[in-house]
Design a protein around this motif. Sequence first.
Motif, mmCIF file in Angstrom:
data_model
loop_
_atom_site.group_PDB
_atom_site.id
_atom_site.type_symbol
_atom_site.label_atom_id
_atom_site.label_comp_id
_atom_site.label_asym_id
_atom_site.label_seq_id
_atom_site.Cartn_x
_atom_site.Cartn_y
_atom_site.Cartn_z
ATOM 1 N N UNK A 1 0.989 -1.112 0.239
ATOM 2 C CA UNK A 1 -0.099 0.695 -0.393
ATOM 3 C C UNK A 1 1.176 0.853 0.239
ATOM 4 N N UNK A 2 1.987 0.936 0.781
ATOM 5 C CA UNK A 2 2.768 2.358 0.995
ATOM 6 C C UNK A 2 3.688 2.980 -0.466
ATOM 7 N N UNK B 1 2.526 1.949 -3.593
ATOM 8 C CA UNK B 1 1.227 2.562 -4.525
ATOM 9 C C UNK B 1 1.416 4.191 -4.190
ATOM 10 N N UNK B 2 1.086 4.599 -2.807
ATOM 11 C CA UNK B 2 0.708 5.373 -2.113
ATOM 12 C C UNK B 2 2.060 6.703 -3.190
ATOM 13 N N UNK B 3 3.446 5.770 -3.064
ATOM 14 C CA UNK B 3 4.366 6.813 -3.571
ATOM 15 C C UNK B 3 4.300 7.119 -5.010
ATOM 16 N N UNK C 1 1.428 6.853 -7.018
ATOM 17 C CA UNK C 1 0.482 6.974 -7.465
ATOM 18 C C UNK C 1 0.348 8.722 -7.000
#
Lengths: 110, 408
Positions: B33-34, B36-38, B40
């Motif tokens: 998740x982390x 992917x956030x980066x 994005x």
Amino acid sequence: MIANDLLKGTLRTIVLKLLADNGRMYGYEITKRVEELSAGKIKLTFGALYPVLHKLEADGYITTEKEFIGKRVRKYYTLTETGRSWSEQKVDEFLDFVNTLTYVLNPTPA
Amino acid sequence: MIAATIDDNIDRIKSDLVSRGLTYDRLLEDILDHVCCMIEENMEEGFDLDSSYNLVMGSIEETRIPEIQHQTLLNLDKKFQRMKSFTYVFGLSSALLAIVGAFFKRMHWPGASILITVGIVLVILVFLPLYFITSHREQVEKKNPAYAIVGYLSIALLMAGALFKIMHWPGAGVMIRVSIGFLIVGFIPLYVVNAFQKGGKEKVRLPYIVMLLVGISVVMLMTNVRISKYAINIFLEEVVSNEQYLGEIETRTGRLTEMSHDSAYADKQSQVFRIHEKAGELQVIVDELRESLLQSVDQPGATIQEVKGKDKVIRHRGWDATMDYDKEEEFIRMALGFRDMLNEMLLDPVIRCQIEDHMEFTRKVWPYEFGERFAVGEPFIYNYYLLTKISKEIALTEFVSIQYILRH
């Protein structure tokens, strides 16, 4: 930037305080929030963050809820009851420490 | 649109992370998740998915992922955490035991040796192995078990050497020298190289190295018994004068024993003979001890004048190696027997007092029980001087005793 070794022992307190103030948060959000609050001076890497979060969870101070974001899972962390009181205590302790340090480093002339 | 693209690639990102060593599911969820956030975030700034993905993954060092997982798992491993705290508590208490023992020894209270021995043995056999095991387990990349092994061997050997030295057990010198060798050519280079390989992440703990070096120099100082040339010459003068006196005393004792052959002294002959015989036996052993001391210098046939300053040689071989403990014990036993015999024969308090004075070395040189070895760690010339002095005192004892017997 604030040096890593200064941050070391305080990371747990920072995480606890953020969760106490913001309710539930996920990991990336925590790093962003810390960066924002410190005006970019503290860059929390995930390498430092997750071991601490997992330890706090194992010790029963925080719990997780999972939510699906598209195909991936996002874990939200929340303080438990014990976590909340512990967090207050830790933050107080730390503030006390910082105040003392300020006195020591910037003595006001009597 | 964007979310959809990431979702299309989610399996790829996941397998990428797994191939980097992220196998712990609960952590994998977090980091996926982390990351992917980066990604994005980068895409919001206008990068396309691929370059944004490469940017993010490129910013994560190869070793970082396994390190995080390792740290997380260790944090969760209750048994390991317990072992770690046990290690520290145990180490602290064993060290405390040894320190209390050292204090006891200073105060000459009983039990000091046992406390010191138990404390140091516990440190060597329990604390140090646990410490090296836990710190080795904390490293993600098991770099070099040699590091832990060399570290353990050298520190354990150093402490064992110190223990042997304190207890005056033979072999201390060798142990200390080997361990210092290990430290200097093995442990310190490995430590520095290891720390530099880790780069900025973990700084070389300079204080540790400094402390280590200071410790080594203290140990070296402890084993160093160099004395000044001036002091060497004073002892040498004493040696020469002791030997001259010895010659003179022996000539006079010779005259006395000759006198005792006269029939006028018939009742005293056996006493004189016993004293003369015992004293002679003692002199033989002292000569042997002196000879073995001289031989330890490795210069066959050398006189004391030639090797007076050979302290270094002795130190390198160690006094332990040169001294014949059995002979030493035999000597002190005989010397005490000699004294007792004279005490039985001579009841006059004044002459007894005189004999006590001459035989003082039996108390001064060996003040305690046998554990306290003769002249360990003293300069070579000093030990030699002591032996000539003892020789002279025995001769004097013999002379005054025989003289007294013949007169009364």
